[in-house]
Design a protein around this motif. Structure first.
Motif, PDB file in Angstrom:
ATOM      1  N   UNK A 134       0.865  -1.306  -0.101  1.00 44.08           N
ATOM      2  CA  UNK A 134      -0.126  -0.073  -0.058  1.00 44.08           C
ATOM      3  C   UNK A 134       0.871   1.146   0.118  1.00 44.08           C
ATOM      4  N   UNK A 135       1.785   1.367   0.799  1.00 44.30           N
ATOM      5  CA  UNK A 135       2.740   2.434   0.857  1.00 44.30           C
ATOM      6  C   UNK A 135       3.629   2.409  -0.396  1.00 44.30           C
ATOM      7  N   UNK A 136       4.125   1.553  -1.151  1.00 52.05           N
ATOM      8  CA  UNK A 136       4.836   1.717  -2.243  1.00 52.05           C
ATOM      9  C   UNK A 136       3.722   2.329  -3.544  1.00 52.05           C
ATOM     10  N   UNK A 137       2.508   1.539  -3.387  1.00 54.41           N
ATOM     11  CA  UNK A 137       1.453   2.162  -4.507  1.00 54.41           C
ATOM     12  C   UNK A 137       1.174   3.683  -4.205  1.00 54.41           C
ATOM     13  N   UNK A 142       2.270   9.625  -5.177  1.00 57.79           N
ATOM     14  CA  UNK A 142       2.702  11.001  -5.029  1.00 57.79           C
ATOM     15  C   UNK A 142       3.727  11.146  -5.973  1.00 57.79           C
ATOM     16  N   UNK A 143       4.443  10.574  -6.562  1.00 60.58           N
ATOM     17  CA  UNK A 143       5.709  10.909  -7.299  1.00 60.58           C
ATOM     18  C   UNK A 143       5.053  10.899  -8.701  1.00 60.58           C
ATOM     19  N   UNK A 197       7.752   4.156 -17.210  1.00 57.84           N
ATOM     20  CA  UNK A 197       8.317   2.915 -16.286  1.00 57.84           C
ATOM     21  C   UNK A 197       7.609   3.148 -15.058  1.00 57.84           C
ATOM     22  N   UNK A 198       7.518   4.142 -14.392  1.00 60.89           N
ATOM     23  CA  UNK A 198       6.698   4.476 -12.910  1.00 60.89           C
ATOM     24  C   UNK A 198       5.201   4.061 -13.244  1.00 60.89           C
ATOM     25  N   UNK A 199       4.526   4.528 -14.284  1.00 59.36           N
ATOM     26  CA  UNK A 199       3.356   4.056 -14.445  1.00 59.36           C
ATOM     27  C   UNK A 199       3.132   2.687 -14.679  1.00 59.36           C
ATOM     28  N   UNK A 200       3.959   1.986 -15.064  1.00 62.16           N
ATOM     29  CA  UNK A 200       4.106   0.662 -15.501  1.00 62.16           C
ATOM     30  C   UNK A 200       4.301  -0.286 -14.143  1.00 62.16           C
ATOM     31  N   UNK A 201       5.203   0.247 -13.333  1.00 61.99           N
ATOM     32  CA  UNK A 201       5.214  -0.209 -11.996  1.00 61.99           C
ATOM     33  C   UNK A 201       4.039  -0.259 -11.323  1.00 61.99           C
ATOM     34  N   UNK A 202       3.683   0.937 -11.026  1.00 58.95           N
ATOM     35  CA  UNK A 202       2.187   1.314 -10.588  1.00 58.95           C
ATOM     36  C   UNK A 202       1.114   0.309 -10.907  1.00 58.95           C
ATOM     37  N   UNK A 203       1.012   0.228 -12.334  1.00 60.94           N
ATOM     38  CA  UNK A 203      -0.101  -0.774 -12.776  1.00 60.94           C
ATOM     39  C   UNK A 203       0.152  -2.305 -12.413  1.00 60.94           C
ATOM     40  N   UNK A 204       1.338  -2.885 -12.690  1.00 58.77           N
ATOM     41  CA  UNK A 204       1.559  -4.117 -12.295  1.00 58.77           C
ATOM     42  C   UNK A 204       1.767  -4.468 -10.791  1.00 58.77           C
ATOM     43  N   UNK A 357      12.069   6.293  -2.022  1.00 57.32           N
ATOM     44  CA  UNK A 357      10.904   7.259  -2.229  1.00 57.32           C
ATOM     45  C   UNK A 357      10.852   8.729  -1.682  1.00 57.32           C
ATOM     46  N   UNK A 358      11.633   8.791  -0.810  1.00 56.17           N
ATOM     47  CA  UNK A 358      11.799   9.992  -0.061  1.00 56.17           C
ATOM     48  C   UNK A 358      13.043  10.798  -0.845  1.00 56.17           C
ATOM     49  N   UNK A 359      14.105  10.086  -1.253  1.00 55.24           N
ATOM     50  CA  UNK A 359      15.048  10.755  -2.281  1.00 55.24           C
ATOM     51  C   UNK A 359      14.434  11.079  -3.651  1.00 55.24           C
ATOM     52  N   UNK A 360      13.791  10.303  -4.265  1.00 52.70           N
ATOM     53  CA  UNK A 360      13.218  10.592  -5.646  1.00 52.70           C
ATOM     54  C   UNK A 360      11.996  11.912  -5.219  1.00 52.70           C
ATOM     55  N   UNK A 361      11.314  11.815  -4.244  1.00 51.84           N
ATOM     56  CA  UNK A 361      10.459  13.132  -4.175  1.00 51.84           C
ATOM     57  C   UNK A 361      11.252  14.200  -3.798  1.00 51.84           C
TER      58      UNK A 361
END
Length: 496
Positions: A134-137, A142-143, A197-204, A357-361
Motif C-alpha cells: 500500500x505504501x509503495x502504491x 505521489x511521485x 516506467x513508473x506508471x508501469x510499475x504502478x499498474x503491475x 521514495x523520499x530521495x526521489x520525491x
C-alpha cells in the motif's frame, strides 16, 4: 557520571538533554528536504493505522463469509483505527520482541470486544507486507504528478527555445550546432521513459492478500472448514477493500522481493536521469549560458560574494547518486531469501524502501523548482558560437568556392593553413577566432565574399532541430501529460 573527554553528558543545562530532538540523528531526507506527503507516507502513524485497517478488512470479510463476528466488534474496530497508544505499543514490543503482536495487543486493549477476532487466521506479513505494498502504491501516486510537472515545465522551456542555436558538445568538445530546445528534449526523452516506467510499475503492483504463514492459506482453510471457495473469496474481498485490482496468486510468507527490485529499479533509473540533467545544467552554468534560479538574497559562497553556485543542481546530483545506489539493497535481499522467507530482509527494507521514495520525491521537487526558473543568456551563447562556427563552416566555404569555379583541393589547403593560424591565436595568444577576418583578407576567396554572412548564419547549422522539437513535444510528450493535466498548477518553493 559518564564523561567523554572533559565534557559531561548528564543534566539539561549546558550539557545535552536526552529528550532534546536535536541530540539525536535525524535523517535529512525528512528533517531537511522531503515533502510532507511523502514523509507521512513512510511514517509510523501511516504504517500502524494501515495495519489496523487491514485487520478491519479481514474481520469484515470473514464476517461476510459466515464467521461468528458481530457488528459491535466491527464498529469497535472502526472507532479505534486512529487512536494508537504508541507508548503502550513500544512497551509491548520491548517485552514481546515482536512488533506485530505488540500492536495486536495495543489495538485489542482499545477494542476489548473485538480482541478475540483481531488478526484471526493471519500471519505477521498479512499486515506487514500488505502495508508495504500500500505504501509503495501510494508513494508512486505521489511521485507520478511530480514527475509529470517536471516534464511539463521542461516541455515549455524546450518549446520556447526550440529555435535558439547553441553549440553542441560531444566529448565535451564543441561539435555541430543544435538548439537549446533540442538539447532539452534529450532530457525530456529520458524523463518520459521514467514516467512510463513508473506508471508501469504502478499498474503491475499487486496485493499480497490473505495467504497465511507460508502462503498456503492453510489457517484460513481451517477457519472455513475446508471451503476453498470461501478462502478464495476472502482473498478477493480483502484485496478489493485495500484498493487493489488483484493479488499475487502465489506467495511465501512474504510477497516476492523482486517486487521491491522492480520498484526501486525505476526510481534508481530516475536518479540517473536527474543526475544527467543537473550535471548538464552545472556545466552550462560554468559556461554562463544557462543558470538555475538564484534568489535575491542568496549567497553563493561565504568567501567569494560574486559566485552564483548551482546549488540546487548540485543537491540533485548529490541525492541522485544516493538514489542510484539503493537498487543494490533489494537485489541482494531477493537473492538471499531462503525458501518461504527469512527475517534478514526486514531491517534492510525499513531503510531502503523509504529512502528511495523520499530521495526521489526530493530530487523531483528540486528539479521542478529549477525548471520553473531556468535563465538563458542568448548573447553568451552567441559569443561561444562565433568562436567556434568559423571552423565548423569551412566545409560550406569549400562548397561555395567550388560552385564559383574553384578547385576543391586548393581551397581545402588554403583554409587548412588559415585555420591553423586562427587556432594558434585562440590557443596560444588567448585571442578571438579570426578565421573569417583572414578569409576576407585573402584575395583567393573574393568570389564568395558576399556569401560569407549567409554561410555563417547559425540557424543554417542546426539541421532539423527546431522541427524535431515540435514533433517530439506534440507526439510523445504532451500525450503523456494528459492524465495529469489537473495537477499541473502546483509551484515549488524551496525552503532550503
Amino acid at each position: 557520571m559518564a564523561t567523554f573527554g572533559m565534557t559531561s553528558v548528564s543534566g539539561c543545562g549546558i550539557n545535552p538533554c536526552p529528550d532534546d530532538e536535536f541530540n539525536k540523528y535525524r535523517s535529512p531526507l525528512v528533517s531537511r528536504y522531503a515533502s510532507k506527503e511523502m514523509a507521512y507516507n513512510f511514517s509510523e502513524r501511516k504504517k500502524f493505522t494501515t495495519w489496523r485497517k487491514l485487520w478491519l478488512y479481514l474481520a469484515k470479510a470473514e464476517k461476510m463469509l459466515g464467521l461468528p463476528i458481530t457488528d459491535e466488534q466491527i464498529q469497535e474496530m472502526v472507532n479505534h483505527l486512529d487512536d494508537i497508544d504508541f507508548k503502550m505499543a513500544a512497551e509491548e514490543e520491548k517485552k514481546l520482541r515482536h512488533d506485530v503482536m505488540a500492536h495486536v495487543h495495543t489495538f485489542a486493549h482499545r477494542c476489548p470486544r473485538a480482541a478475540s477476532i483481531i488478526h484471526l487466521g493471519a500471519t505477521s506479513c498479512y499486515v506487514g507486507d500488505n502495508t508495504d505494498l500500500i505504501v509503495l502504491r501510494d508513494g508512486i501516486d505521489i511521485l507520478l504528478p511530480k514527475l509529470a510537472r517536471v516534464i511539463s515545465r521542461l516541455a515549455n522551456f524546450a518549446e520556447q527555445y526550440a529555435n535558439l542555436p547553441t553549440l553542441g558538445f560531444t566529448h565535451y568538445q564543441p561539435a555541430q550546432l543544435t538548439t537549446v530546445g533540442k538539447r532539452c528534449c534529450l532530457w525530456l526523452q529520458d524523463l518520459c521513459m521514467d514516467l512510463q516506467n513508473l506508471e508501469h510499475a504502478r499498474t503491475k503492483l499487486r496485493f499480497r492478500g490473505v495467504k497465511g504463514t507460508t502462503g498456503t492459506q492453510a489457517s484460513f482453510l481451517q477457519l472455513f472448514e475446508g471451503d476453498h471457495n470461501k478462502v478464495e473469496e476472502l482473498d478477493r474481498l480483502v484485496t478489493e477493500m485495500a484498493g487493489f485490482k488483484s493479488a499475487y496468486l502465489v506467495t511465501g510468507q512474504t510477497y516476492s522481493r523482486k517486487v521491491d527490485i522492480d520498484t526501486l529499479a525505476v526510481l534508481s533509473s530516475l536518479g540517473a536521469t536527474v543526475h544527467k540533467i543537473c550535471m548538464d545544467i552545472r556545466l552550462l552554468a560554468n559556461l554562463k549560458e544557462i543558470e538555475e534560479p538564484f534568489e535575491k538574497d542568496q549567497i553563493g559562497s561565504s568567501a567569494m560574494p560574486y559566485k552564483r553556485n548551482p546549488m540546487r543542481s548540485e543537491r540533485c546530483c548529490s541525492l541522485a547518486r544516493h538514489l542510484m545506489t539503493l537498487i543494490m539493497d533489494p537485489l541482494q535481499t531477493a537473492a538471499v531469501q531462503w525458501f518461504e522467507r527469512t527475517l534478514d530482509d526486514s531491517a534492510n527494507r525499513r531503510i531502503c524502501l523509504a529512502e528511495a521514495f523520499l530521495t526521489a520525491d526530493i530530487v523531483l521537487s528540486t528539479l521542478q523548482n529549477i525548471s520553473e526558473g531556468l535563465v538563458v543568456y542568448p548573447k553568451v551563447i552567441e559569443r561561444h558560437i562565433r568562436q567556434e562556427l568559423p571552423f565548423m563552416a569551412t566545409e560550406n566555404f569549400i562548397m561555395a568556392m567550388v560552385k564559383a569555379g574553384g578547385n576543391r583541393q586548393d581551397c581545402h589547403e588554403k583554409i587548412r593553413v588559415l585555420s591553423q593560424q586562427a587556432a594558434a591565436v585562440v590557443k596560444q595568444e588567448g585571442g578571438d577566432n579570426d578565421l573569417i577576418t583572414r578569409i576576407r583578407a585573402d584575395p583567393y576567396f573574393s568570389p564568395i565574399q558576399e556569401q560569407l554572412e549567409n554561410l555563417l548564419d547559425p540557424s543554417s547549422f542546426t539541421g532539423r532541430a527546431p522541427q524535431q522539437v515540435v514533433k517530439f513535444l506534440k507526439e510523445e510528450v504532451y500525450p503523456l501529460l494528459t492524465p495529469y493535466e489537473n495537477q499541473m498548477d502546483i509551484k515549488i518553493e524551496l525552503e532550503l
